[in-house]
Structures are given as structure tokens and as C-alpha cells.
Design a protein around this motif. Structure first.
Motif, mmCIF file in Angstrom:
data_model
loop_
_atom_site.group_PDB
_atom_site.id
_atom_site.type_symbol
_atom_site.label_atom_id
_atom_site.label_comp_id
_atom_site.label_asym_id
_atom_site.label_seq_id
_atom_site.Cartn_x
_atom_site.Cartn_y
_atom_site.Cartn_z
ATOM 1 N N CYS A 24 1.222 -1.829 -0.280
ATOM 2 C CA CYS A 24 0.299 -0.098 -0.002
ATOM 3 C C CYS A 24 1.002 1.326 -0.248
ATOM 4 O O CYS A 24 2.324 1.282 0.501
ATOM 5 N N ASN A 25 0.561 2.343 -0.192
ATOM 6 C CA ASN A 25 0.896 3.530 -0.398
ATOM 7 C C ASN A 25 0.776 3.957 0.950
ATOM 8 O O ASN A 25 1.133 5.239 0.754
ATOM 9 N N PHE A 26 -0.587 4.162 1.143
ATOM 10 C CA PHE A 26 -0.932 4.872 2.593
ATOM 11 C C PHE A 26 -0.253 3.456 4.158
ATOM 12 O O PHE A 26 0.520 2.847 3.246
ATOM 13 N N ARG A 27 -0.234 4.469 4.957
ATOM 14 C CA ARG A 27 0.518 3.971 6.075
ATOM 15 C C ARG A 27 -0.861 4.205 7.542
ATOM 16 O O ARG A 27 -0.267 4.834 9.015
ATOM 17 N N CYS A 28 -1.771 3.980 6.763
ATOM 18 C CA CYS A 28 -2.829 4.157 7.669
ATOM 19 C C CYS A 28 -2.676 4.065 9.485
ATOM 20 O O CYS A 28 -2.894 2.779 9.554
ATOM 21 N N GLU A 72 -3.068 -2.093 -1.345
ATOM 22 C CA GLU A 72 -3.686 -0.696 -2.050
ATOM 23 C C GLU A 72 -3.445 -1.771 -3.672
ATOM 24 O O GLU A 72 -2.586 -1.867 -3.986
ATOM 25 N N ASN A 100 -8.057 3.112 -1.933
ATOM 26 C CA ASN A 100 -7.521 4.405 -0.592
ATOM 27 C C ASN A 100 -8.116 5.678 -1.585
ATOM 28 O O ASN A 100 -8.029 6.757 -1.123
ATOM 29 N N SER A 102 -6.468 6.742 -4.130
ATOM 30 C CA SER A 102 -5.095 8.126 -4.305
ATOM 31 C C SER A 102 -5.251 7.572 -5.468
ATOM 32 O O SER A 102 -4.428 8.486 -6.271
ATOM 33 N N THR A 135 -3.698 8.704 7.086
ATOM 34 C CA THR A 135 -2.648 8.575 6.835
ATOM 35 C C THR A 135 -0.993 7.442 6.711
ATOM 36 O O THR A 135 -0.068 7.362 5.535
ATOM 37 N N THR A 137 1.580 8.914 4.790
ATOM 38 C CA THR A 137 1.375 9.840 3.215
ATOM 39 C C THR A 137 0.594 10.496 2.245
ATOM 40 O O THR A 137 0.902 10.792 1.623
ATOM 41 N N GLY A 138 -0.879 10.117 2.887
ATOM 42 C CA GLY A 138 -2.177 10.295 1.561
ATOM 43 C C GLY A 138 -1.671 12.042 1.906
ATOM 44 O O GLY A 138 -1.943 12.764 2.332
#
Length: 337
Positions: A24-28, A72, A100, A102, A135, A137-138
């Protein structure tokens, strides 16, 4: 002709969630630690060929709906062409995706031709600073542009998923309802689920009834007829319709008012393990059978998982002594969201 999968408690299982990647490109904050997790080597996760083979077996077993998740899913190269292949092979299968949001702007036009049953976008806040906080990073504006891009296409029903946390977005409930109305999207509020003991906090937990009481003009929201609630179409949501505006909002009460007796789903992780319960530890590995194109072995594994589906999972609010819900050290990103 498709069969019917039925567990030992009489529940018909016709809905499967497949995680296409753990990445995933987020780190929720409620999904994985800030430093991320150790990614699973590519050769150990399901290939698209594996998943197409799995979809064929699942539809033969009576599955009518498959939801593709991550991580993601759109970060995996070739995901949209893969969805097109699934649709071509199974034109009557209901296909849904959870994202997510994005990367939606890039793929909106291709998504519009898929005939998705639903596109679920996670959106916990409309505040850019808080969005970055949760997030890690979002970029909120990128997600909002993605939602707008999809709205401009034809035939893509959008759902917005918001996990409610008391000291985070509890005060945004009305704003989120207004945003969903503006975007003609169906909003679903989700109780904060105790899947990770390092993240979950009872002080942050907001029960469904309290969420409902915070909707704007609360007296105008009426429970939808039973056929619209917790059906195969709606999944676990209880839906409420505004008697004045007609807007519909869903609430998923996985903790305060569990719906295990209505559960109609299985989950398949990105490594090919089929899990009969989100809150349970048990799973059956399918990867070897999928790689060997052994339909009998895969079918046997799936049915074994079905036979072990519990009457109910450990869905309650954990106790101070040891919280029954925290059965295993695993982050939500590793079990398909």
C-alpha cells in the motif's frame, strides 16, 4: 451449473474478498505501523493467473460476488487489465473494489467500462492535516480528485467508507454526510474494530448508536426496509434513509452489534490463504493447488475452510485483562482490509 456453499450453521456463502497485494502507498494508523510491514516476496503472492483460476472455482461453488482489496489494489501493476479479464470471463459475476482512492484519477476512464457493482473508497476525514495524520503519507486532494474523476464517468456506483474514532473524526460526521450527498455517493460509517492491540483503543471506540445520533437532523433518519439491510447486496451495513432528502447512509456495527449470523463471506489473503472469519486465526492455504491448476484440491481447501467457519467471531469490545479479539499479531493490511 453453480453449486451452493453452505456452512454448518446454515449460512450460504456467496461473497468472497480477495486481497491482490499486501502493499500500500498509505500507512494508515489502524492498518499498519508507521514503518510499514515487511512486504511479502512477489513469488509468494497470488499471480493474476492464480486469481482467475480461483474465480472460476469460486463461481462454480456458487459465489456471486467477489471484492478485490489490498493493501491498495491499484498499486499492483496490471490490476485494471486483470479486472477486465475477470469481467470478460465471468460477465454475470458481481465485482467490487475497495481502494484508498489515491490512484483513481489515473484509472477512472478504464474503471468506467468495468461495470463494477461498487467502488468503495476509504475516506475518514475531509481535513487535509488530519488526513495526512491518519494515512501518514496520503494527499487528501489527490483522493478527492480521484472521486470526482470517477463521478464524471458512467455507471460506477461509489461508496465512501469512514472509520469513526472519537478524538479524530467524530466531530466530522455531519460534514462527511454532506460531502457524500454532494458527490452522490453512499456513505458508510464503520466502527473502529479491535484487530491490532497496538492501535485499537476503547477510548477511541464509538458505537453505532452514538454515530447514528450524530447524523444531521437525527429525527429524519429512518431505518431502511429489512430487504435493504444486511442483504447480499448491502453486505454488513444497516442502512438509514433521510425522510426529507432521500439520502441513504450505512452503519457497520461489527463490534457493538455483531452480524455474524448473517455473514455470507470468505476472505482470501494475497498469499492464497482462505480465511472463514476476519476475527479468527484459522486459514487454509490454496496456493499450491492454484499453481498446479488442481481444481479438486483448491475446491477441497475452500470447502474445508467453510466447514470451520465459526458461529461467531470474537467481535466484542476487548476486556482489560486480555481482549479476546486480539487473537493474533497481524495487521489489517495483511488480511484484506
Amino acid at each position: 451449473m453453480a453449486g451452493i456453499m453452505q456452512d454448518s450453521f446454515g449460512r450460504v456463502l456467496d461473497y468472497v474478498r480477495i486481497s491482490v497485494t499486501d502493499r500500500c502507498n498509505f500507512r494508515c494508523i489502524y492498518c499498519m505501523p508507521a514503518e510499514g510491514i515487511e512486504w511479502i516476496p512477489h513469488e509468494k503472492i497470488l499471480t493474476y493467473e492464480d486469481m482467475l483460476f480461483l474465480c472460476s472455482i469460486l463461481t462454480d461453488l456458487g459465489v456471486r460476488k467477489i471484492r478485490f482489496t489490498g493493501g491498495e489494489p491499484f498499486v499492483r501493476k496490471g490490476f485494471v487489465p486483470f479486472l477486465e479479464s475477470v469481467k470478460e470471463a465471468h460477465p454475470h459475476l458481481r465485482i467490487a473494489v475497495t481502494t484508498n482512492g489515491s490512484l483513481l484519477e489515473k484509472w477512472a476512464e478504464r474503471i468506467s467500462g468495468l461495470g463494477l457493482d461498487s467502488l468503495n473508497v476509504s475516506l475518514d476525514t475531509l481535513n487535509a492535516e488530519k488526513f495526512l495524520q491518519t494515512t501518514r503519507t496520503g494527499d487528501l486532494q489527490r483522493v478527492l480528485r480521484g472521486i470526482d474523476a470517477v463521478r464524471q464517468t458512467i455507471g460506477v456506483p461509489v461508496k465512501l467508507n469512514s472509520v469513526v474514532m472519537r478524538d479524530f473524526n467524530f466531530d466530522e460526521i455531519a460534514a462527511l454526510v454532506g460531502f457524500a450527498a454532494e458527490k452522490d455517493a453512499t456513505l458508510r460509517f464503520i466502527e473502529f474494530m479491535p484487530l491490532d492491540k497496538d492501535v485499537w483503543s476503547q477510548s477511541q471506540f464509538v458505537p453505532a448508536e452514538e454515530i447514528l445520533s450524530r447524523l444531521p437532523d437525527p429525527d429524519q433518519w429512518m431505518s431502511c426496509p429489512s430487504k435493504e439491510n444486511r442483504s447480499n447486496i448491502c453486505g454488513p451495513s444497516r442502512y438509514f434513509r433521510n425522510s426529507v432528502t432521500g439520502q441513504r447512509v450505512g452503519i457497520i456495527s461489527a463490534v457493538s452489534d455483531h452480524f455474524c449470523h448473517l455473514c455470507n463471506r470468505l476472505r482470501v489473503t494475497s498469499t492464497g490463504v482462505v480465511r472463514p472469519c476476519l476475527f479468527g486465526n484459522f486459514g487454509v492455504p490454496l496456493l499450491e493447488g492454484l499453481r498446479a491448476k488442481d481444481a479438486g484440491a483448491v475446491r477441497e481447501g475452500i470447502l474445508h475452510a467453510v466447514s470451520r467457519k465459526p458461529r461467531r467471531g470474537a467481535t466484542g469490545v476487548p476486556s482489560e485483562e486480555g481482549a479476546e479479539a486480539f487473537q493474533e499479531e497481524r495487521h489489517m493490511s495483511q488480511i484484506g482490509g
